[in-house]
Design an enzyme around this catalytic site. Structure first.
Site, mmCIF file in Angstrom:
data_model
loop_
_atom_site.group_PDB
_atom_site.id
_atom_site.type_symbol
_atom_site.label_atom_id
_atom_site.label_comp_id
_atom_site.label_asym_id
_atom_site.label_seq_id
_atom_site.Cartn_x
_atom_site.Cartn_y
_atom_site.Cartn_z
ATOM 1 N N SER A 1 23.040 -5.169 6.253
ATOM 2 C CA SER A 1 23.647 -5.904 5.150
ATOM 3 C C SER A 1 24.377 -4.930 4.247
ATOM 4 C CB SER A 1 22.584 -6.644 4.353
ATOM 5 O OG SER A 1 23.149 -7.120 3.141
ATOM 6 N N ALA B 1 18.494 -15.996 -7.728
ATOM 7 C CA ALA B 1 18.993 -16.711 -8.905
ATOM 8 C C ALA B 1 18.814 -18.216 -8.763
ATOM 9 C CB ALA B 1 20.471 -16.376 -9.120
ATOM 10 N N THR C 1 11.196 -32.175 -4.865
ATOM 11 C CA THR C 1 10.949 -33.407 -4.109
ATOM 12 C C THR C 1 11.005 -33.147 -2.610
ATOM 13 O OG1 THR C 1 13.288 -33.855 -4.366
ATOM 14 C CG2 THR C 1 11.811 -35.034 -5.848
ATOM 15 N N ASP D 1 17.369 -26.367 0.995
ATOM 16 C CA ASP D 1 18.324 -25.257 0.894
ATOM 17 C C ASP D 1 19.096 -25.041 2.194
ATOM 18 O OD1 ASP D 1 17.110 -25.036 -1.534
ATOM 19 O OD2 ASP D 1 16.102 -23.132 -1.123
HETATM 20 P P1 ADP Z 1 17.244 -17.167 -3.506
HETATM 21 O O1 ADP Z 1 17.236 -17.827 -2.188
HETATM 22 O O2 ADP Z 1 17.072 -18.128 -4.636
HETATM 23 O O3 ADP Z 1 18.420 -16.267 -3.744
HETATM 24 P P2 ADP Z 1 14.908 -15.898 -2.401
HETATM 25 O O4 ADP Z 1 13.828 -15.093 -2.999
HETATM 26 O O5 ADP Z 1 14.536 -17.126 -1.664
HETATM 27 O O6 ADP Z 1 15.946 -16.218 -3.568
HETATM 28 O O7 ADP Z 1 15.733 -15.002 -1.397
HETATM 29 C C1 ADP Z 1 16.256 -13.753 -1.821
HETATM 30 C C2 ADP Z 1 16.024 -12.710 -0.737
HETATM 31 O O8 ADP Z 1 16.864 -12.986 0.401
HETATM 32 C C3 ADP Z 1 16.404 -11.315 -1.162
HETATM 33 O O9 ADP Z 1 15.347 -10.680 -1.857
HETATM 34 C C4 ADP Z 1 16.684 -10.645 0.172
HETATM 35 O O10 ADP Z 1 15.478 -10.279 0.823
HETATM 36 C C5 ADP Z 1 17.287 -11.783 0.994
HETATM 37 N N1 ADP Z 1 18.756 -11.748 0.949
HETATM 38 C C6 ADP Z 1 19.587 -12.704 0.468
HETATM 39 N N2 ADP Z 1 20.884 -12.360 0.615
HETATM 40 C C7 ADP Z 1 20.892 -11.150 1.202
HETATM 41 C C8 ADP Z 1 21.924 -10.249 1.636
HETATM 42 N N3 ADP Z 1 23.220 -10.527 1.480
HETATM 43 N N4 ADP Z 1 21.544 -9.085 2.218
HETATM 44 C C9 ADP Z 1 20.251 -8.795 2.374
HETATM 45 N N5 ADP Z 1 19.251 -9.590 1.997
HETATM 46 C C10 ADP Z 1 19.538 -10.757 1.420
HETATM 47 MG MG MG Z 2 15.582 -18.878 -1.340
#
Ligand code: ADP
Ligand code: MG
Length: 384
Positions: free
Chosen positions: A67, A123, A35, A172
């Site tokens: 990271s 996830a 939404t 988000d």
């Molecule tokens: P979600 O937001 O549902 O977890 P997304 O595909 O939107 O999935 O975002 C995930 C991506 O964000 C990862 O593939 C990575 O590129 C980045 N990401 C998230 N957390 C980290 C982290 N702690 N260190 C490095 N990259 C991260």
């Molecule tokens: Mg995301």
């Protein structure tokens, strides 16, 4: 990894002391799915899982990003060189935040950043927003920008949409920036007006489980964009700015207008009924009746599965098994095509329910799901 360890990691990496430590959480969405790009209602709450950022500012135009969750040395960039869609790696998220701040006229002249997260990635729990928001909050403080949570959320959304190139809505980032402990956030994505809704599960003898199916979604993939485009088409055909403008009472008339547009009509029906569900849930929670939201959550799942068509066999299995095992309600949460489901249950039913879900995954030959309790937690904050 604890905040202290992340801080020590910074010193080891950069050979200097940081200026501060910040945290921003992942989230689950209680109701109001797909939404947020239709100007509608959402109701996320923050998880105890956070992304921690240890940061020092710089005045030489250099941005260094590291990271603990990604092997390798810090990535070094120049703030002057940041350009949309130039970076397909994880560093696109934090670099995008710096770009968005600078684009908006804020003088950010560099930073050393070290991150670590307990938010599962990919996830449906919004690790990307946690990453963006924690960096935005740190820079907001270090550069004394004076931006409010909702303003940081907007800039982070811009980073993800324009810099990373993922067409996600505003939920988000707002959840990560603005949620409060013990509450769900009722957000009107049209004007970003917010209400903190008391959501104290434990006091009612209830639990909310998150079941991460470990099926990886791909948000930036074509399916999400296709749903979004379908919603825009629906709004155009119906002559409204956004599907938010179709009230629940106007649904039948809207569907009649969409005769011959079967796919668009399904998308419209989901968005309109989902906004209605979000409003019903907020009314129930404000009257202190948490149990009664269960069937509305389940209705929302059916709508996402049958009308919006963003569920998958693993998510359906969680929902069906949970309901068969006495859950009050269950639904997929987040964008779909994998990711996580939420299950509302009596505390006493949780052990049997968890076992039943795990067993059903074994029987179906799926991988082991990750099941944990979601306690409504605090939004982004400075830790030190
Ligand atoms: P979600 O937001 O549902 O977890 P997304 O595909 O939107 O999935 O975002 C995930 C991506 O964000 C990862 O593939 C990575 O590129 C980045 N990401 C998230 N957390 C980290 C982290 N702690 N260190 C490095 N990259 C991260
Ligand atoms: Mg995301």
């Amino acid at each position: 990894m604890g905040a202290l360890e992340v801080r020590e990691g910074f010193t080891e990496l950069y050979g200097a002391e940081p200026e501060g430590v910040w945290a921003a959480p992942g989230r689950v969405n209680l109701i109001g799915e797909h939404t947020d790009y239709n100007d509608g209602f959402v109701m996320p709450f923050a998880l105890p899982h956070v992304t921690t950022a240890v940061v020092a500012s710089r005045d030489d135009g250099v941005l260094r990003l590291h990271s603990a969750d990604v092997p390798g040395a810090p990535v070094e960039l120049r703030v002057d060189d940041l350009a949309p869609e130039s970076d397909r790696n994880w560093t696109g998220y934090p670099a995008g935040v710096v770009w968005a701040l600078r684009e908006a006229g804020h003088e950010v002249t560099g930073a050393d950043v070290h991150l670590a997260s307990t938010v599962p990635t990919g996830a449906g729990l919004s690790s990307s927003a946690a990453l963006e928001v924690v960096v935005a909050l740190a820079l907001n403080d270090l550069y004394a920008l004076g931006l409010k949570g909702w303003q940081l959320a907007r800039l982070c959304q811009r980073a993800e949409n324009v810099y990373v190139g993922a067409p996600t809505g505003i939920m988000d980032q707002t959840a990560s920036a603005c949620c409060e402990s013990g509450h769900a956030l009722f957000l009107d994505t049209r004007d970003l007006s917010q209400r903190q809704i008391p959501f104290d599960l434990a006091a009612e003898g209830l639990r909310l489980l998150v079941v991460d199916t470990r099926v990886q979604h791909a948000h930036s993939g074509g399916e999400y964009g296709r749903r979004r485009a379908g919603c825009e088409k629906g709004a155009a055909l119906l002559g409204v700015d956004a599907l938010r403008d179709i009230p629940y009472g106007g649904l039948d008339a809207a569907l009649a207008d969409l005769a011959g547009e079967e796919e668009v009509a399904r998308l419209v029906r989901h968005v309109v009924t989902e906004n209605g569900r979000a409003e019903r849930v907020v009314t129930l929670l404000e009257s202190g009746d948490i149990r009664s939201i269960g069937p509305i959550l389940t209705e929302g799942h059916a709508s996402l599965r049958d009308d919006f068509r963003v569920s998958c066999p693993e998510l359906d299995l969680v929902v069906d098994t949970a309901l068969a095992s006495g859950a009050l309600g269950a639904r997929m949460t987040g964008g779909g095509f994998g990711g996580s489901a939420i299950v509302l249950a009596e505390s006493s039913d949780v052990p049997a329910l968890t076992k039943a879900i795990e067993q059903s995954f074994r029987d179906a030959g799926h991988g082991t799901p990750r099941v944990f309790e979601a306690v409504p937690s605090a939004g982004a904050r400075r830790l030190a």
